[in-house]
Write a protein that holds these residues in place. Structure first.
Motif, short mmCIF file in Angstrom:
data_model
loop_
_atom_site.label_atom_id
_atom_site.label_comp_id
_atom_site.label_asym_id
_atom_site.label_seq_id
_atom_site.Cartn_x
_atom_site.Cartn_y
_atom_site.Cartn_z
N LEU A 35 0.83 -1.19 0.00
CA LEU A 35 0.00 0.00 0.00
C LEU A 35 0.87 1.25 0.00
O LEU A 35 1.95 1.27 0.60
N SER A 36 0.39 2.29 -0.66
CA SER A 36 1.09 3.57 -0.65
C SER A 36 0.80 4.31 0.64
O SER A 36 -0.17 4.02 1.34
N PRO A 37 1.64 5.28 1.02
CA PRO A 37 1.39 6.04 2.25
C PRO A 37 0.03 6.74 2.26
O PRO A 37 -0.60 6.87 3.31
N LEU A 38 -0.42 7.20 1.09
CA LEU A 38 -1.77 7.73 0.94
C LEU A 38 -2.56 6.75 0.09
O LEU A 38 -2.16 6.40 -1.03
N THR A 39 -3.67 6.27 0.63
CA THR A 39 -4.52 5.30 -0.08
C THR A 39 -5.95 5.81 -0.08
O THR A 39 -6.46 6.24 0.95
N ALA A 40 -6.59 5.77 -1.25
CA ALA A 40 -7.98 6.18 -1.37
C ALA A 40 -8.80 5.05 -1.98
O ALA A 40 -8.35 4.40 -2.93
N VAL A 41 -9.98 4.82 -1.44
CA VAL A 41 -10.91 3.84 -1.99
C VAL A 41 -12.10 4.59 -2.59
O VAL A 41 -12.71 5.44 -1.92
N ILE A 42 -12.41 4.29 -3.85
CA ILE A 42 -13.54 4.92 -4.52
C ILE A 42 -14.55 3.84 -4.90
O ILE A 42 -14.23 2.66 -4.92
N GLY A 43 -15.75 4.26 -5.20
CA GLY A 43 -16.78 3.31 -5.59
C GLY A 43 -18.16 3.92 -5.44
O GLY A 43 -18.33 4.97 -4.82
N LYS A 44 -19.14 3.27 -6.02
CA LYS A 44 -20.51 3.75 -5.97
C LYS A 44 -21.08 3.61 -4.55
O LYS A 44 -20.54 2.88 -3.72
N ASN A 45 -22.18 4.30 -4.31
CA ASN A 45 -22.86 4.15 -3.03
C ASN A 45 -23.27 2.69 -2.83
O ASN A 45 -23.79 2.05 -3.74
#
Length: 411
Positions: A35-45
């Motif tokens: 994992l990178s130091p900054l991790t973002a998870v995206i996705g639909k509701n």
């Protein structure tokens, strides 16, 4: 800086089996990028972003209470509500693969939670693994291995399975995590203590602006709490103990939100109430936190969280974009990355978001796409693993626009 290189969540709500980053005890995931130091998870509701967030919270709550209490905390509704629908007879499993520092050998923590014969949730198994000090290849070996609270711990900072002189048979209450008791009882095993302290120090934000508008009683507090309703107490602490840090935070917030000038605390001597006073450059009299916008309060809280003394090693924030002007989102993402990649006092930052403007400021390796399948079970994939996405990002296409144009989907 302690760093999570990967984790796996199994049978937790819609997350029947998702893995992110590198897991040292799985042959396939061991070759994955960490994992990178900054991790973002995206996705639909409804894809399960909040479930990932809550799985972290569940593990942290297990550190502070027994398993049943953690299953019922924060509206979870008990063990039966947490297990993936259709897999009620299988346990919840969480795996964390982390390093205490970049020079330390990684450690794998595995926990399995199911039901006892009496129907109460218990720890079915709990295991910590690490390669031996002189082991450069091969599978890591156990230095804690328990089944329903009974098993073996290897004492010391380097002992692992096979070191017969260093092992000790132990037994603990399976309704609680053994690592908490072990850290308290056996000071000669610092690895367990460090891991326990690492999890307990996580900051999982349940912040909402209305909480910060509450008027607190005077008194200094070092860190923001999960809801942010002690913001005045934290500013009071910084005023007294770290005025240089506070000045830097205030200078930064003034640059990011034009019009905001000085911010200070005011104590009502009669009621002992503590107020935050925001001096707007266009007005003679300051405003209290009750009169400030959601966006201003959120940005101020994030600055306190990131730039304050002794920040949490792992910061998890759900949908930080809510209430913020869209042009501030790139700035916020940049602040998260700058903090996460800093050498001194840095934190690993994990966010969930559904805002393309925020994603525009991120790199493909930092973004994970969560999707719910027709079966109701969620899957996850790194954005850089999608066909053409890395190439298009290298050519200057922003990641948020690629997501908006459906390049980040299951096709």
């Amino acid at each position: 800086m302690a760093l999570i290189e990967g984790f796996r969540i199994q049978n937790y709500r819609a997350l029947h089996d998702i893995a992110m980053g590198r897991i040292g005890t799985d042959s396939g995931l061991n070759r994955a990028k960490p994992l990178s130091p900054l991790t973002a998870v995206i996705g639909k509701n409804g894809a399960g972003k909040s479930s990932i967030f809550d799985a972290f919270g569940f593990l942290a709550d297990c550190m502070d209470s027994d398993i049943e209490t953690a299953c019922n905390a924060k509206g979870r509704g008990g063990f039966e509500k947490l297990v993936t629908s259709g897999f009620e007879n299988q346990p919840i499993k969480i795996t964390v693969y982390y390093r205490e520092s970049r020079s330390d050998r990684p450690i794998t923590y595995e926990i399995s939670i199911g039901k006892s014969n009496t129907g109460l949730p218990i720890v079915l198994s709990e295991r910590l693994r690490q390669r031996a000090k002189n082991q450069s290849r091969g599978w890591p070996k156990s230095f804690l291995n328990l089944e329903k609270g009974k098993g073996t711990v290897w004492i010391g900072n380097d002992a692992v399975e096979g070191d017969e002189l260093e092992k000790k048979d132990v037994e603990f209450d399976p309704h609680k995590l053994a690592i908490v008791s072990l850290a308290e009882l056996y000071t000669e095993n610092p690895r367990i203590t460090k891991f326990k302290d690492f999890i307990k120090a996580w900051y999982l934000s349940y912040f909402y602006p209305d909480a910060t508008r509450q008027i607190s009683q005077a008194g200094t507090q070092k860190h923001l709490n999960l809801h942010g309703d002690n913001i005045g107490n934290v500013v009071q602490y910084l005023e007294r103990n770290h005025p240089i840090i506070l000045k830097k935070i205030l200078d930064d917030i003034s640059k990011k939100i034009p019009g905001i000038g000085r911010i200070k605390t005011y104590k009502d001597e009669i009621t002992n109430n503590l107020y935050l006073l925001f001096q707007d450059k266009g007005f003679a009299k300051p405003f209290t936190q009750q009169q400030m916008s959601d966006g201003t309060l959120k940005m101020f809280c994030y600055m306190l969280l990131l730039q304050g003394p002794d920040p949490a090693p792992f910061i998890c924030i759900e949908e930080p974009e809510n209430g913020l002007y869209h042009k501030l989102l790139e700035t916020l993402a940049s602040e998260f990355r700058t903090h996460a990649t800093g050498k001194k006092g840095a934190s690993q930052v994990f966010v969930t978001t559904h805002q393309p403007y925020f994603v525009d400021a991120l790199e493909p390796d930092e973004v994970w796409v969560l999707e719910k399948q027709e079966s109701g079970i969620s899957t996850i994939k790194r954005a850089s693993d999608y066909k053409y996405v890395q190439e298009m990002a290298d050519e200057g296409q922003s990641l948020g626009s690629l997501w908006y144009s459906d390049y980040l989907d299951a096709r």
